[in-house]
Design a protein around this motif. Structure first.
Motif, mmCIF file in Angstrom:
data_model
loop_
_atom_site.group_PDB
_atom_site.id
_atom_site.type_symbol
_atom_site.label_atom_id
_atom_site.label_comp_id
_atom_site.label_asym_id
_atom_site.label_seq_id
_atom_site.Cartn_x
_atom_site.Cartn_y
_atom_site.Cartn_z
ATOM 1 N N ARG A 23 0.817 -1.213 0.000
ATOM 2 C CA ARG A 23 0.000 0.000 0.000
ATOM 3 C C ARG A 23 0.851 1.263 0.000
ATOM 4 N NH1 ARG A 23 -5.304 0.421 0.490
ATOM 5 N NH2 ARG A 23 -6.486 -1.487 0.556
ATOM 6 N N ASN A 24 2.156 1.150 0.183
ATOM 7 C CA ASN A 24 3.044 2.303 0.088
ATOM 8 C C ASN A 24 3.355 2.658 -1.360
ATOM 9 O OD1 ASN A 24 3.247 2.815 2.817
ATOM 10 N ND2 ASN A 24 4.969 1.444 3.075
ATOM 11 N N ASP A 25 3.082 1.734 -2.274
ATOM 12 C CA ASP A 25 3.304 1.989 -3.698
ATOM 13 C C ASP A 25 2.124 2.765 -4.260
ATOM 14 O OD1 ASP A 25 5.660 0.521 -3.627
ATOM 15 O OD2 ASP A 25 4.615 -1.354 -4.075
ATOM 16 N N ALA A 26 2.365 3.449 -5.369
ATOM 17 C CA ALA A 26 1.260 4.139 -6.037
ATOM 18 C C ALA A 26 0.274 3.098 -6.555
ATOM 19 C CB ALA A 26 1.774 4.989 -7.185
ATOM 20 N N PRO A 27 -1.001 3.393 -6.468
ATOM 21 C CA PRO A 27 -1.986 2.404 -6.896
ATOM 22 C C PRO A 27 -2.093 2.330 -8.407
ATOM 23 C CG PRO A 27 -3.093 4.405 -6.289
ATOM 24 C CD PRO A 27 -1.636 4.606 -5.963
ATOM 25 N N LEU A 28 -2.612 1.206 -8.849
ATOM 26 C CA LEU A 28 -2.983 1.011 -10.229
ATOM 27 C C LEU A 28 -4.458 1.394 -10.311
ATOM 28 C CD1 LEU A 28 -2.311 -0.186 -13.032
ATOM 29 C CD2 LEU A 28 -2.941 -2.420 -12.098
ATOM 30 N N LEU A 74 0.030 11.435 0.027
ATOM 31 C CA LEU A 74 1.423 11.623 -0.364
ATOM 32 C C LEU A 74 2.307 11.542 0.869
ATOM 33 C CD1 LEU A 74 3.475 12.358 -2.603
ATOM 34 C CD2 LEU A 74 3.100 14.759 -1.993
ATOM 35 N N SER A 75 3.376 10.742 0.779
ATOM 36 C CA SER A 75 4.316 10.619 1.899
ATOM 37 C C SER A 75 5.743 10.562 1.359
ATOM 38 C CB SER A 75 4.023 9.352 2.712
ATOM 39 O OG SER A 75 4.375 8.204 1.967
ATOM 40 N N ARG A 76 6.699 10.695 2.257
ATOM 41 C CA ARG A 76 8.104 10.549 1.856
ATOM 42 C C ARG A 76 8.357 9.167 1.272
ATOM 43 N NH1 ARG A 76 8.563 14.476 5.349
ATOM 44 N NH2 ARG A 76 10.341 15.851 5.521
ATOM 45 N N CYS A 77 7.652 8.168 1.781
ATOM 46 C CA CYS A 77 7.860 6.786 1.339
ATOM 47 C C CYS A 77 7.342 6.525 -0.068
ATOM 48 C CB CYS A 77 7.171 5.813 2.301
ATOM 49 S SG CYS A 77 7.838 5.820 3.960
ATOM 50 N N ASN A 78 6.282 7.231 -0.481
ATOM 51 C CA ASN A 78 5.676 6.899 -1.778
ATOM 52 C C ASN A 78 5.803 8.001 -2.827
ATOM 53 O OD1 ASN A 78 3.712 8.803 -1.149
ATOM 54 N ND2 ASN A 78 2.009 7.359 -1.200
ATOM 55 N N ILE A 79 6.595 9.038 -2.575
ATOM 56 C CA ILE A 79 6.663 10.172 -3.510
ATOM 57 C C ILE A 79 7.088 9.733 -4.912
ATOM 58 C CG2 ILE A 79 8.972 10.855 -2.776
ATOM 59 C CD1 ILE A 79 8.089 13.787 -3.396
ATOM 60 N N THR A 80 8.058 8.828 -5.021
ATOM 61 C CA THR A 80 8.499 8.373 -6.337
ATOM 62 C C THR A 80 7.385 7.602 -7.035
ATOM 63 O OG1 THR A 80 10.791 8.290 -5.608
ATOM 64 C CG2 THR A 80 10.231 7.016 -7.574
ATOM 65 N N ALA A 81 6.700 6.743 -6.304
ATOM 66 C CA ALA A 81 5.601 5.976 -6.893
ATOM 67 C C ALA A 81 4.454 6.891 -7.312
ATOM 68 C CB ALA A 81 5.112 4.919 -5.899
ATOM 69 N N VAL A 82 4.149 7.907 -6.516
ATOM 70 C CA VAL A 82 3.084 8.850 -6.865
ATOM 71 C C VAL A 82 3.487 9.644 -8.107
ATOM 72 C CG1 VAL A 82 1.818 10.909 -6.124
ATOM 73 C CG2 VAL A 82 2.174 9.015 -4.528
ATOM 74 N N ILE A 119 -0.788 22.832 -8.813
ATOM 75 C CA ILE A 119 -1.145 22.685 -7.404
ATOM 76 C C ILE A 119 0.041 22.060 -6.677
ATOM 77 C CG2 ILE A 119 -3.630 22.537 -7.809
ATOM 78 C CD1 ILE A 119 -3.406 19.497 -7.608
ATOM 79 N N VAL A 120 0.080 22.235 -5.376
ATOM 80 C CA VAL A 120 1.152 21.668 -4.568
ATOM 81 C C VAL A 120 0.536 20.763 -3.513
ATOM 82 C CG1 VAL A 120 2.990 22.168 -2.914
ATOM 83 C CG2 VAL A 120 2.700 23.615 -4.943
ATOM 84 N N ALA A 121 1.061 19.539 -3.450
ATOM 85 C CA ALA A 121 0.680 18.597 -2.400
ATOM 86 C C ALA A 121 1.910 18.375 -1.535
ATOM 87 C CB ALA A 121 0.223 17.277 -3.006
ATOM 88 N N LYS A 122 1.779 18.611 -0.250
ATOM 89 C CA LYS A 122 2.885 18.381 0.682
ATOM 90 C C LYS A 122 2.682 17.027 1.356
ATOM 91 C CE LYS A 122 3.991 23.169 1.453
ATOM 92 N NZ LYS A 122 4.313 24.189 2.446
ATOM 93 N N THR A 126 -3.530 14.734 0.657
ATOM 94 C CA THR A 126 -4.113 13.709 -0.194
ATOM 95 C C THR A 126 -4.358 14.292 -1.578
ATOM 96 O OG1 THR A 126 -5.166 12.620 1.685
ATOM 97 C CG2 THR A 126 -6.089 12.158 -0.492
ATOM 98 N N ILE A 127 -3.839 13.621 -2.599
ATOM 99 C CA ILE A 127 -4.069 14.023 -3.985
ATOM 100 C C ILE A 127 -5.352 13.349 -4.450
ATOM 101 C CG2 ILE A 127 -3.169 13.954 -6.342
ATOM 102 C CD1 ILE A 127 -0.337 13.678 -4.998
#
Length: 147
Positions: A23-28, A74-82, A119-122, A126-127
């Motif tokens: 669940r830390n990965d970006a969803p399909l 959005l989190s530090r853990c999943n930013i690349t996947a997002v 837009i900016v998501a920190k 939630t995007i």
């Protein structure tokens, strides 16, 4: 939820967000392509468009019945996947940088290439991806703000 309950509630073709690995990965963002079934060891799974094999029902979030809107924290853990998820959707995104404790640090994502419409998501926000392909951000409530 077991396979029978899932099938009674969500027919084949239901829009879902599926997390094939964690669940830390970006969803399909996809739709179910089969009914759910139970594996020999007891895990309930379903197949979705764009992924071979079954995904555990614990890693599948059906979209609300009246919308194709999806939400992704959005989190530090999943930013690349997002970022990769947005790229696949044809949406420009790059790290959003701010000074933190005197150092320039990535604190989120800037989404959109047009300066006026970006837009900016920190981290912690939630995007929200809407059915029309647009995105908005639901911001985390800052510490100390009254609700």
């Amino acid at each position: 939820m077991n396979a029978e309950q899932f099938n009674a509630r969500y027919p084949v073709g239901t829009p879902v967000m599926a997390y094939p690995a964690t669940r830390n990965d970006a969803p399909l963002i996809t739709r179910t392509r089969t009914e759910a079934w139970t594996l020999g060891h007891g895990a309930a799974v379903v197949s979705v468009d764009g992924y071979a094999g079954g995904i555990r029902l614990t890693h599948v979030d059906p979209a609300p019945a009246d919308t194709d809107t999806f939400e992704l924290p959005l989190s530090r853990c999943n930013i690349t996947a997002v970022d990769n998820w947005l790229d696949k959707a044809g949406v420009f995104a790059k790290g959003y940088w701010e000074a933190v404790d005197g150092k320039l640090t990535v604190t989120g994502l800037r989404i959109g290439s047009d300066y006026q419409d970006r837009i900016v998501a920190k981290f912690g926000d939630t995007i929200v991806r809407h059915a029309d392909g647009t995105h908005t951000v639901r911001h985390i409530i800052e510490a100390g703000e009254a609700s």
